[in-house]
Scaffold this motif. Structure first.
Motif, PDB file in Angstrom:
ATOM      1  N   ARG A  84       0.844  -1.198   0.000  1.00 17.97           N
ATOM      2  CA  ARG A  84       0.000   0.000   0.000  1.00 17.97           C
ATOM      3  C   ARG A  84       0.880   1.249   0.000  1.00 17.97           C
ATOM      4  NH1 ARG A  84       0.738  -2.749   4.250  1.00 17.97           N
ATOM      5  NH2 ARG A  84       1.300  -1.766   6.213  1.00 17.97           N
ATOM      6  N   VAL A  85       0.272   2.364  -0.354  1.00 21.25           N
ATOM      7  CA  VAL A  85       0.932   3.663  -0.292  1.00 21.25           C
ATOM      8  C   VAL A  85       1.061   4.046   1.185  1.00 21.25           C
ATOM      9  CG1 VAL A  85       0.595   6.122  -0.798  1.00 21.25           C
ATOM     10  CG2 VAL A  85       0.087   4.404  -2.535  1.00 21.25           C
ATOM     11  N   ALA A  86       2.205   4.598   1.568  1.00 20.63           N
ATOM     12  CA  ALA A  86       2.397   5.027   2.953  1.00 20.63           C
ATOM     13  C   ALA A  86       1.310   6.029   3.331  1.00 20.63           C
ATOM     14  CB  ALA A  86       3.774   5.646   3.125  1.00 20.63           C
ATOM     15  N   ARG A  87       0.850   5.945   4.577  1.00 20.19           N
ATOM     16  CA  ARG A  87      -0.262   6.785   5.020  1.00 20.19           C
ATOM     17  C   ARG A  87       0.005   8.269   4.772  1.00 20.19           C
ATOM     18  NH1 ARG A  87      -2.444   7.216  11.214  1.00 20.19           N
ATOM     19  NH2 ARG A  87      -0.283   7.859  11.487  1.00 20.19           N
ATOM     20  N   GLY A  88       1.232   8.695   5.049  1.00 17.19           N
ATOM     21  CA  GLY A  88       1.558  10.108   4.910  1.00 17.19           C
ATOM     22  C   GLY A  88       1.651  10.596   3.481  1.00 17.19           C
ATOM     23  N   LYS A  89       1.536   9.679   2.522  1.00 14.11           N
ATOM     24  CA  LYS A  89       1.648  10.071   1.108  1.00 14.11           C
ATOM     25  C   LYS A  89       0.329   9.985   0.354  1.00 14.11           C
ATOM     26  CE  LYS A  89       6.503   9.662   0.658  1.00 14.11           C
ATOM     27  NZ  LYS A  89       7.600   9.639  -0.293  1.00 14.11           N
ATOM     28  N   ARG A  90      -0.764   9.810   1.082  1.00 17.44           N
ATOM     29  CA  ARG A  90      -2.070   9.718   0.415  1.00 17.44           C
ATOM     30  C   ARG A  90      -2.435  11.013  -0.314  1.00 17.44           C
ATOM     31  NH1 ARG A  90      -4.787   6.699   5.647  1.00 17.44           N
ATOM     32  NH2 ARG A  90      -3.843   4.656   5.251  1.00 17.44           N
ATOM     33  N   GLY A  91      -1.919  12.115   0.180  1.00 17.30           N
ATOM     34  CA  GLY A  91      -2.207  13.400  -0.461  1.00 17.30           C
ATOM     35  C   GLY A  91      -1.555  13.547  -1.820  1.00 17.30           C
ATOM     36  N   LEU A  92      -0.622  12.645  -2.138  1.00 19.11           N
ATOM     37  CA  LEU A  92       0.051  12.700  -3.441  1.00 19.11           C
ATOM     38  C   LEU A  92      -0.709  11.935  -4.524  1.00 19.11           C
ATOM     39  CD1 LEU A  92       3.736  12.222  -2.226  1.00 19.11           C
ATOM     40  CD2 LEU A  92       2.536  14.347  -2.781  1.00 19.11           C
ATOM     41  N   LEU A  93      -1.805  11.302  -4.136  1.00 19.02           N
ATOM     42  CA  LEU A  93      -2.573  10.507  -5.103  1.00 19.02           C
ATOM     43  C   LEU A  93      -3.541  11.413  -5.865  1.00 19.02           C
ATOM     44  CD1 LEU A  93      -3.315   7.433  -2.784  1.00 19.02           C
ATOM     45  CD2 LEU A  93      -1.509   7.652  -4.503  1.00 19.02           C
ATOM     46  N   GLY A  94      -2.994  12.154  -6.799  1.00 21.42           N
ATOM     47  CA  GLY A  94      -3.835  13.043  -7.594  1.00 21.42           C
ATOM     48  C   GLY A  94      -4.827  12.291  -8.461  1.00 21.42           C
ATOM     49  N   ARG A  95      -4.447  11.088  -8.826  1.00 18.85           N
ATOM     50  CA  ARG A  95      -5.340  10.250  -9.630  1.00 18.85           C
ATOM     51  C   ARG A  95      -5.580   8.939  -8.901  1.00 18.85           C
ATOM     52  NH1 ARG A  95      -2.619  11.487 -15.490  1.00 18.85           N
ATOM     53  NH2 ARG A  95      -2.292  13.697 -15.059  1.00 18.85           N
ATOM     54  N   PRO A  96      -6.736   8.328  -8.972  1.00 14.56           N
ATOM     55  CA  PRO A  96      -7.929   8.784  -9.684  1.00 14.56           C
ATOM     56  C   PRO A  96      -8.484  10.088  -9.106  1.00 14.56           C
ATOM     57  CG  PRO A  96      -8.461   6.931  -8.277  1.00 14.56           C
ATOM     58  CD  PRO A  96      -6.970   7.060  -8.256  1.00 14.56           C
ATOM     59  N   THR A  97      -9.229  10.788  -9.934  1.00 14.42           N
ATOM     60  CA  THR A  97      -9.800  12.066  -9.534  1.00 14.42           C
ATOM     61  C   THR A  97     -10.993  11.857  -8.600  1.00 14.42           C
ATOM     62  OG1 THR A  97     -11.382  12.076 -11.347  1.00 14.42           O
ATOM     63  CG2 THR A  97      -9.197  13.024 -11.804  1.00 14.42           C
ATOM     64  N   ALA A  98     -11.431  12.943  -8.002  1.00 14.37           N
ATOM     65  CA  ALA A  98     -12.607  12.868  -7.128  1.00 14.37           C
ATOM     66  C   ALA A  98     -13.831  12.366  -7.904  1.00 14.37           C
ATOM     67  CB  ALA A  98     -12.880  14.237  -6.496  1.00 14.37           C
ATOM     68  N   ASP A  99     -13.965  12.798  -9.160  1.00 15.37           N
ATOM     69  CA  ASP A  99     -15.093  12.334  -9.979  1.00 15.37           C
ATOM     70  C   ASP A  99     -15.001  10.830 -10.252  1.00 15.37           C
ATOM     71  OD1 ASP A  99     -16.386  14.698 -10.117  1.00 15.37           O
ATOM     72  OD2 ASP A  99     -15.820  15.175 -12.198  1.00 15.37           O
ATOM     73  N   GLU A 100     -13.784  10.376 -10.561  1.00 19.20           N
ATOM     74  CA  GLU A 100     -13.613   8.938 -10.821  1.00 19.20           C
ATOM     75  C   GLU A 100     -13.939   8.112  -9.573  1.00 19.20           C
ATOM     76  OE1 GLU A 100     -10.205   8.736 -14.305  1.00 19.20           O
ATOM     77  OE2 GLU A 100      -9.587   9.372 -12.296  1.00 19.20           O
ATOM     78  N   ILE A 101     -13.584   8.658  -8.422  1.00 16.09           N
ATOM     79  CA  ILE A 101     -13.901   7.948  -7.177  1.00 16.09           C
ATOM     80  C   ILE A 101     -15.411   7.926  -6.956  1.00 16.09           C
ATOM     81  CG2 ILE A 101     -13.694   8.128  -4.656  1.00 16.09           C
ATOM     82  CD1 ILE A 101     -10.698   8.918  -5.244  1.00 16.09           C
ATOM     83  N   GLY A 102     -16.088   8.985  -7.345  1.00 11.07           N
ATOM     84  CA  GLY A 102     -17.550   8.989  -7.264  1.00 11.07           C
ATOM     85  C   GLY A 102     -18.157   7.885  -8.113  1.00 11.07           C
ATOM     86  N   ARG A 103     -17.606   7.720  -9.335  1.00 14.66           N
ATOM     87  CA  ARG A 103     -18.125   6.654 -10.210  1.00 14.66           C
ATOM     88  C   ARG A 103     -17.788   5.271  -9.642  1.00 14.66           C
ATOM     89  NH1 ARG A 103     -16.810  10.543 -14.106  1.00 14.66           N
ATOM     90  NH2 ARG A 103     -14.761   9.695 -14.606  1.00 14.66           N
ATOM     91  N   TYR A 104     -16.579   5.146  -9.087  1.00 15.54           N
ATOM     92  CA  TYR A 104     -16.154   3.889  -8.437  1.00 15.54           C
ATOM     93  C   TYR A 104     -17.147   3.515  -7.339  1.00 15.54           C
ATOM     94  CZ  TYR A 104     -12.915   1.110  -5.413  1.00 15.54           C
ATOM     95  OH  TYR A 104     -12.316   0.168  -4.631  1.00 15.54           O
TER      96      TYR A 104
END
Ligand SMILES: [Fe+2]
Length: 396
Positions: A84-104
């Motif tokens: 998994r991505v380190a907890r402190g680096k979640r803010g670097l996950l620019g993608r997927p976008t907020a819209d894509e997460i809505g569709r997910y």
């Protein structure tokens, strides 16, 4: 079984919709913010809670993930599931976008509801506890959506206000001491009904006679602590607490500042003046412990709190999480479950303190008397305060 099925589907829809309602006032740029490693971006919470249903409900029943590559992004801490991505680096996950997460979210919702709608009685009986766990998990993240965006907005010089659907805090009543005889009492969740594994097993505890305040410590009492030089007086503090105060130059609760005679506090809804009988918020365990000592009292143990919550404190709405003096430890006979879900609570039972109650950001119906929240002692971005306790007998 039909009614149970319909209730479960309805509850699933309600909880999932509430997450989206909490995120709705936040623009995509807001949803990307991560103020610190312990706080996650809104869109990560929206995706992680969805991944939870995919991983623990759909995948074991042969339903392939929407996007297999996303598992590494939205796994939080399950070693048995994979990297998994380190907890402190979640803010670097620019993608997927907020819209894509809505569709997910919508795709997974469709799949979960289809699974529930088509399950026979035996399959539904097996699914129900997993769905309940997934929904309780999502409700925990709903509170974090609030506290984590407040942590981000608190860093913004223009102090934007988070205006999600949160009920205003009820007023506290007058301060009084509830006296309890104690004795041999039972705490922990009963066998029936949903509870997290850390609330089991139910067990007996011996309590000496004690008293609990009817209300949480207020800003007026915090004022007295600050006026008395409380933050700089070593005798009120635990050693670790004093080290923490000095290292971080702490002289007020989190997000709080004194302007003349007024306390201004930044929280859900923005910055506002607090006072009167409103409870102090954004306290670390260290501060709660020191303030209790200054006020001639102590923090309750979690057993004292729970015993009172099944009696005279029953039904009080959670205004703020209340620090207890109890270490977050397994109850006698506790066993974590098998498999990855056994990692949910058990592996965190060290170096944390238990909080009881619930806050204005806690989803309606989420907590119960046996509910155990837990955070490290220096945490103060949660809606955390304290209730005073004292002994009714002099112990030697
Ligand atoms: Fe989680």
């Amino acid at each position: 079984m039909t009614a149970d099925r319909d209730e479960l589907i309805a509850r699933y829809r309600t909880v999932r919709a509430r997450t989206e309602a909490l995120a709705a006032p936040l623009v995509p740029e807001d949803q990307q913010l991560q103020a610190m490693p312990a706080a996650s971006p809104t869109k990560w919470h929206r995706a992680h809670t969805t991944w939870f249903f995919e991983t623990f409900v759909l995948a074991p029943r042969g339903v392939a993930p929407v996007e297999p590559a996303w598992a590494v992004l939205f796994n939080s801490y399950y070693e048995a599931v994979g990297p998994r991505v380190a907890r402190g680096k979640r803010g670097l996950l620019g993608r997927p976008t907020a819209d894509e997460i809505g569709r997910y979210r919508l795709i997974v919702d469709g799949r979960v509801i289809e699974l529930l709608a088509g399950a026979d009685a035996a399959a539904l009986a097996a699914l129900a506890p997993l769905i309940e766990l997934g929904l309780a998990h999502e409700e925990q993240h709903q509170e974090l959506i609030v506290t984590d965006i407040v942590a981000a907005f608190a860093e913004h010089p223009l102090r934007p206000a988070y205006r999600g659907p949160i009920a205003p805090a009820p007023r506290q009543g007058a301060a009084a001491w509830l006296e309890l005889a104690g004795g041999e009492v039972t705490i922990g969740a009963p066998a029936d009904g949903f509870a997290f594994d850390n609330e089991h097993p139910r067990h007996r505890v011996l309590l000496a006679p004690y008293a609990l305040s009817t209300r949480l410590v207020t800003w007026a009492e915090l004022d007295a602590f600050v006026d008395a030089g409380g933050y700089a007086t070593p005798s009120w503090w635990l050693s670790d607490g004093l080290d923490w105060v000095r290292a971080h130059h702490v002289d007020a609760p989190g997000y709080a500042r004194r302007d003349g005679g007024r306390w201004l506090v930044f929280g859900p809804g923005g910055e506002r003046e607090v006072g009167g009988d409103e409870p102090v918020l954004f306290l670390s365990y260290y501060e709660a412990d020191a303030i209790a000592r200054f006020l001639g009292a102590r923090l309750p143990t979690e057993a004292e709190w729970e015993h009172a919550a099944r009696g005279p404190l029953a039904g009080r709405h959670g205004v703020a999480w209340e620090w207890t003096s109890s270490a977050y430890a397994p109850y006698p006979g506790y066993r974590a479950g098998a498999g990855a879900l056994g990692e949910y609570n058990g592996k965190f039972m060290v170096n944390q303190l238990v909080l009881r109650g619930g806050s204005i950001a806690t989803p309606p119906g989420h907590v119960r008397p046996s509910y155990r929240n837990f955070w490290p002692p220096d945490t103060r971005f949660q809606l955390s305060g304290l209730r005073l306790a004292r002994d009714l007998e002099v112990r030697r």
